[in-house]
Design a protein around this motif. Structure first.
Motif, mmCIF file in Angstrom:
data_model
loop_
_atom_site.group_PDB
_atom_site.id
_atom_site.type_symbol
_atom_site.label_atom_id
_atom_site.label_comp_id
_atom_site.label_asym_id
_atom_site.label_seq_id
_atom_site.Cartn_x
_atom_site.Cartn_y
_atom_site.Cartn_z
ATOM 1 N N ARG A 1 36.725 19.037 47.653
ATOM 2 C CA ARG A 1 36.664 17.915 46.714
ATOM 3 C C ARG A 1 37.617 16.810 47.148
ATOM 4 O O ARG A 1 37.290 15.622 47.104
ATOM 5 C CB ARG A 1 37.061 18.414 45.319
ATOM 6 C CG ARG A 1 37.099 17.350 44.260
ATOM 7 C CD ARG A 1 37.472 17.932 42.903
ATOM 8 N NE ARG A 1 38.904 18.076 42.727
ATOM 9 C CZ ARG A 1 39.702 17.128 42.215
ATOM 10 N NH1 ARG A 1 39.186 15.984 41.823
ATOM 11 N NH2 ARG A 1 40.979 17.340 42.089
ATOM 12 N N GLN B 1 29.668 30.644 40.071
ATOM 13 C CA GLN B 1 29.794 29.718 38.962
ATOM 14 C C GLN B 1 30.757 28.586 39.272
ATOM 15 O O GLN B 1 30.557 27.434 38.891
ATOM 16 C CB GLN B 1 30.283 30.499 37.757
ATOM 17 C CG GLN B 1 30.129 29.673 36.522
ATOM 18 C CD GLN B 1 30.248 30.539 35.318
ATOM 19 O OE1 GLN B 1 30.354 31.759 35.411
ATOM 20 N NE2 GLN B 1 30.243 29.906 34.179
ATOM 21 N N LEU B 2 31.808 28.916 40.006
ATOM 22 C CA LEU B 2 32.769 27.902 40.413
ATOM 23 C C LEU B 2 32.106 26.909 41.369
ATOM 24 O O LEU B 2 32.332 25.696 41.280
ATOM 25 C CB LEU B 2 33.948 28.609 41.091
ATOM 26 C CG LEU B 2 35.279 27.914 41.150
ATOM 27 C CD1 LEU B 2 35.739 27.436 39.790
ATOM 28 C CD2 LEU B 2 36.311 28.867 41.737
ATOM 29 N N SER C 1 30.035 24.647 39.326
ATOM 30 C CA SER C 1 30.871 23.691 38.598
ATOM 31 C C SER C 1 31.288 22.521 39.500
ATOM 32 O O SER C 1 31.179 21.357 39.122
ATOM 33 C CB SER C 1 32.104 24.424 38.058
ATOM 34 O OG SER C 1 33.025 23.541 37.479
ATOM 35 N N TYR C 2 31.756 22.825 40.702
ATOM 36 C CA TYR C 2 32.203 21.750 41.605
ATOM 37 C C TYR C 2 31.023 20.901 42.079
ATOM 38 O O TYR C 2 31.175 19.701 42.299
ATOM 39 C CB TYR C 2 32.978 22.330 42.794
ATOM 40 C CG TYR C 2 34.463 22.449 42.516
ATOM 41 C CD1 TYR C 2 34.953 23.476 41.718
ATOM 42 C CD2 TYR C 2 35.372 21.524 43.020
ATOM 43 C CE1 TYR C 2 36.313 23.586 41.447
ATOM 44 C CE2 TYR C 2 36.735 21.624 42.754
ATOM 45 C CZ TYR C 2 37.191 22.648 41.971
ATOM 46 O OH TYR C 2 38.545 22.749 41.703
ATOM 47 N N GLN D 1 28.314 20.325 40.272
ATOM 48 C CA GLN D 1 27.900 19.565 39.093
ATOM 49 C C GLN D 1 28.884 18.426 38.769
ATOM 50 O O GLN D 1 28.469 17.295 38.515
ATOM 51 C CB GLN D 1 27.854 20.558 37.921
ATOM 52 C CG GLN D 1 27.385 20.030 36.600
ATOM 53 C CD GLN D 1 27.477 21.133 35.521
ATOM 54 O OE1 GLN D 1 28.245 22.089 35.626
ATOM 55 N NE2 GLN D 1 26.687 20.994 34.494
ATOM 56 N N SER D 2 30.163 18.712 38.792
ATOM 57 C CA SER D 2 31.147 17.703 38.362
ATOM 58 C C SER D 2 31.599 16.786 39.487
ATOM 59 O O SER D 2 32.017 15.661 39.224
ATOM 60 C CB SER D 2 32.391 18.374 37.754
ATOM 61 O OG SER D 2 32.093 18.986 36.525
ATOM 62 N N PHE D 3 31.543 17.266 40.737
ATOM 63 C CA PHE D 3 32.132 16.478 41.816
ATOM 64 C C PHE D 3 31.172 16.212 42.969
ATOM 65 O O PHE D 3 31.559 15.657 43.992
ATOM 66 C CB PHE D 3 33.411 17.169 42.323
ATOM 67 C CG PHE D 3 34.363 17.483 41.205
ATOM 68 C CD1 PHE D 3 34.986 16.458 40.506
ATOM 69 C CD2 PHE D 3 34.593 18.790 40.820
ATOM 70 C CE1 PHE D 3 35.841 16.746 39.440
ATOM 71 C CE2 PHE D 3 35.448 19.087 39.764
ATOM 72 C CZ PHE D 3 36.068 18.057 39.070
ATOM 73 N N ILE E 1 38.515 17.732 34.439
ATOM 74 C CA ILE E 1 37.797 16.915 35.426
ATOM 75 C C ILE E 1 38.797 16.229 36.356
ATOM 76 O O ILE E 1 38.598 16.152 37.563
ATOM 77 C CB ILE E 1 36.893 15.888 34.714
ATOM 78 C CG1 ILE E 1 35.792 16.632 33.937
ATOM 79 C CG2 ILE E 1 36.285 14.902 35.710
ATOM 80 C CD1 ILE E 1 35.022 15.778 32.954
ATOM 81 N N PRO F 1 27.560 25.453 30.906
ATOM 82 C CA PRO F 1 28.701 24.556 30.688
ATOM 83 C C PRO F 1 28.500 23.225 31.418
ATOM 84 O O PRO F 1 27.821 23.167 32.447
ATOM 85 C CB PRO F 1 29.878 25.318 31.304
ATOM 86 C CG PRO F 1 29.439 26.727 31.439
ATOM 87 C CD PRO F 1 27.956 26.705 31.584
ATOM 88 N N MET F 2 29.113 22.181 30.866
ATOM 89 C CA MET F 2 28.943 20.830 31.410
ATOM 90 C C MET F 2 30.191 20.309 32.120
ATOM 91 O O MET F 2 30.187 19.200 32.627
ATOM 92 C CB MET F 2 28.634 19.862 30.255
ATOM 93 C CG MET F 2 27.421 20.199 29.445
ATOM 94 S SD MET F 2 25.930 19.966 30.422
ATOM 95 C CE MET F 2 25.945 18.141 30.564
ATOM 96 N N SER F 3 31.257 21.070 32.107
ATOM 97 C CA SER F 3 32.528 20.581 32.669
ATOM 98 C C SER F 3 33.265 21.756 33.304
ATOM 99 O O SER F 3 32.999 22.913 32.981
ATOM 100 C CB SER F 3 33.404 20.021 31.551
ATOM 101 O OG SER F 3 33.778 21.069 30.662
ATOM 102 N N PRO F 4 34.224 21.457 34.185
ATOM 103 C CA PRO F 4 35.069 22.541 34.695
ATOM 104 C C PRO F 4 35.700 23.341 33.556
ATOM 105 O O PRO F 4 35.748 24.576 33.623
ATOM 106 C CB PRO F 4 36.126 21.793 35.521
ATOM 107 C CG PRO F 4 35.425 20.551 35.986
ATOM 108 C CD PRO F 4 34.533 20.161 34.840
ATOM 109 N N HIS G 1 33.093 25.785 32.399
ATOM 110 C CA HIS G 1 32.833 26.784 33.446
ATOM 111 C C HIS G 1 33.986 27.784 33.540
ATOM 112 O O HIS G 1 33.770 28.982 33.690
ATOM 113 C CB HIS G 1 32.624 26.094 34.796
ATOM 114 C CG HIS G 1 31.245 25.541 34.992
ATOM 115 N ND1 HIS G 1 30.150 26.342 35.227
ATOM 116 C CD2 HIS G 1 30.774 24.277 34.958
ATOM 117 C CE1 HIS G 1 29.066 25.578 35.357
ATOM 118 N NE2 HIS G 1 29.418 24.324 35.193
#
Lengths: 310, 310
Positions: free
Chosen positions: A106, A152-153, A156-157, A159-161, B84, B139-142, B145
Motif C-alpha cells: 500500500r 480477508q485481509l 480488505s486492502y 477494496q479500500s486501497f 482507513i 465489511p466495507m472498511s478495514p 474486516h
C-alpha cells in the motif's frame, strides 16, 4: 520484469522460483531458511533474504533492485498439525506476515500484482462434490482459519486501497521434493520394505491432486492474466477427484511392489471425505494441467528413489 | 469473582468497569491510556496496566491477582476513519491483540469466560431490515474486516482448544462520555448556536441505537448466561430502528432549540442505508433494554451540557 517470492525456500516456493527464472524473470526472495548465494543462484534466485516478510527486508530489496512487477506470497504456516501445536506461531507466519506485506505494498508498491497462495482448507469438511469459490467456508483447524483471515485481509486492502490481488486456493499439491504427507509416507514405508501398509482412514477419501510443477505454472499464469477486479479468488485445483486408495495403488505399482494396503476404516476427525475443486474459473482462463496423475506419481517415485540413493 | 477488562479506559470500557464494580466484582484492566491509581479506583478498577494486551501484562495480572473468571475484551480499533488512514495500526490493535489474548488464555486460563466486543460493521451495507447473526458478511472498511478476522480467530480457538467465547456484535452505541460521532457532532453544533445544522446523507439512514449503560449490562449478562457451545455470536442491538433525522430531532427538542436541520441528500459512499439488529437471540436470553431512546437522548444532552460547563 522482476518478481519477488516470499517463502521462496519452501516446497512450492523453490519450484516457483525455477519456473519464473525459466521464463526469464529476475527473481528475488525473502523468507525463512538459510541458502548460501551459490545455492540461491542454482535455484534461480538473484537475491535471497533469510528473514521475516517485513518492511525492513522488503524496502531493502526495493532499494537495491527496484519495485517488483509481481509478488508471489507463499510464506506462511504449512502444516495443520503444527498449527494445532503452536497456533500463535501459525497465526504470525500466515496472518501477520501478510498484514506487513500488504501494508508495505500500500505504501510503496500499490501497482504491483500480488498472487497469494491460500488453501482448500478454508472450505472445511462438509462439502460433497466439486466446491466452488463461493461455497460456505468452515475451516477445521487454526491452519485453515488463518488462511481464511489472510484472504480477508487481502480483500480488505484490495477494496479500500486498490491493491491488485489474486488469491489461489491450492488443493492437494504433491511432487518432487515434498518430504511430508501421504505420498512421502507411503514411499517411506515402501522403501523400508514393509510387507503390508496400514493407513488411517478408509482409503475412499477424495482429494484433488495437483503436481507442483503444474501448480507453479498456474501461479505464473494467474499473475499474467488481465485482471478486471482488484480482488480475485481462484480454486487452484484440477476438478478431478482421486481417492487415497488410488494414490496408494499408483505408487505401489510404480514402485513395482506387491505390498498390500490396509485401512483402519476409521475416518480421522476433521478429515474431509472429499475436497475437490470446481475448476470453472481455471477453465475460463484456459489453463491446462499438463501432468496427469499417473505421470506425476511415476515422477514422484523416481525422485524419491533418487534422493534416497543420494 | 474477578473480571478483567481489556480497553477498560475506552468509552464502553469505563462504563463496563463501573457496572462490574457495581455488581460486586473485583475488576482489573489492561490497555492504552494513562490513569493514575486514584482515577483508576474512582472508575472501579483495582488495577490498571497501561500497555499492550500481551502475555507479559496478562501474566503480571495473574501473578498478583490470580486468574480471572471472566475477561471482557474491548481493546481494539474504534474508528472507521482511522482504520482507513492507518490500517496496519487498526489490524494490530484489533487482530494481533486478540491473537495474543487467545494464546494466553489457551496456555494459562482455558476455563475463563471470554466476552468479545465486535461490531455490526461486519455486516456491510447491503442489508435491508433486521439482520440475523447468520446474514452475509461483507465489511466495507478495514475496521469491519479486522473485526471479522477477530471473530474468526475467536471461533478458531474455541473450536480447536475449547475456549469459551461469546462475541457480541454492537450496533450504534451512544451515551454519556462519547465524544465523537453523530450525537456529539450535533450537540457540539447546537452548543455553538448555529442557526441551521447541515448534515451529510439523507437523514433517512436507519441505525439501531443503544445506550452504553444498557450495552454494558448486556455484556455482563452474556458472561453470566449458561453457555452450551464453546463459541457463541450475539447481536448486541435492540431490534428497533431509528433514523438519523429522528435522532437529530430528539436532540434538538431536548436542547430546547429551534434549529433547522438540512441534509446534503447525498448518501456517503459505504454508509449503510440501514443497520438494524435481528434481536432474536437477545430475546431468548430475556435481556431487557431499560433505557428507551427518548430517555437516552435527554441524558446525553444533559451530560453534554454539564461537561461543557465544567
Amino acid at each position: 520484469m522482476s518478481a519477488w517470492v516470499t517463502g521462496a525456500n519452501g516446497f512450492i516456493g523453490r519450484h516457483l522460483v525455477r519456473e519464473l527464472a525459466g521464463v526469464g524473470r529476475t527473481v528475488h526472495g525473502v523468507g525463512h531458511g538459510a541458502l548460501d548465494p551459490a545455492e540461491a543462484r542454482a535455484l534461480g534466485l538473484q537475491t535471497w533474504i533469510n528473514g521475516e516478510v517485513d518492511a525492513a527486508n522488503l524496502s531493502a530489496l526495493a532499494a537495491t533492485h527496484g519495485l517488483p512487477s509481481q509478488i508471489f506470497h507463499l510464506a506462511g504456516g504449512s502444516s495443520v498439525g503444527l498449527s494445532i501445536a503452536r497456533p500463535f506461531e501459525d497465526f504470525s507466519r500466515t496472518v501477520t506476515s501478510t498484514a506487513r506485506l500488504l501494508e508495505w505494498l500500500r505504501s510503496f508498491a500499490p501497482e504491483s500484482r500480488l498472487i497469494v497462495a491460500s488453501s482448500a482448507a478454508v472450505y472445511g469438511a462438509d462439502h460433497a462434490g466439486p466446491i466452488a469459490e463461493s461455497a460456505a467456508l468452515a475451516p477445521m483447524s487454526p491452519y485453515g482459519h488463518h488462511k481464511l483471515m489472510m484472504e480477508q485481509l487481502c480483500r480488505s486492502y484490495a477494496q479500500s486501497f486498490g491493491l491488485h490481488c489474486t488469491v489461489v486456493r491450492l488443493f492437494s499439491v504433491y511432487g518432487p521434493n515434498l518430504r511430508k504427507q501421504l505420498l512421502w509416507d507411503i514411499c517411506s514405508r515402501l522403501s523400508s520394505e514393509e510387507r503390508s501398509l496400514n493407513l488411517g482412514g478408509t482409503g475412499a477419501e477424495i482429494r484433488d491432486w495437483t503436481d507442483v510443477r503444474d501448480v507453479v505454472r498456474l501461479l505464473v499464469c494467474a499473475a499474467e492474466e488481465v485482471q478486471q477486479e482488484d480482488f480475485r479468488l481462484i480454486n487452484g485445483g484440477s476438478g478431478r477427484g482421486t481417492s487415497v486408495a488410488e494414490i496408494a495403488g499408483g505408487l505401489i505399482r510404480n514402485w513395482g511392489s506387491s505390498t498390500v494396503v490396509r485401512y483402519s476404516g476409521v475416518a480421522r476427525p476433521g478429515d474431509p471425505a472429499s475436497l475437490l475443486a470446481d475448476d470453472g474459473r481455471l477453465r475460463d482462463m484456459n489453463f491446462d494441467w499438463r501432468l496427469p496423475l499417473e505421470r506425476g506419481l511415476a515422477d514422484y517415485v523416481e525422485w524419491f528413489r533418487s534422493q534416497a540413493r543420494a
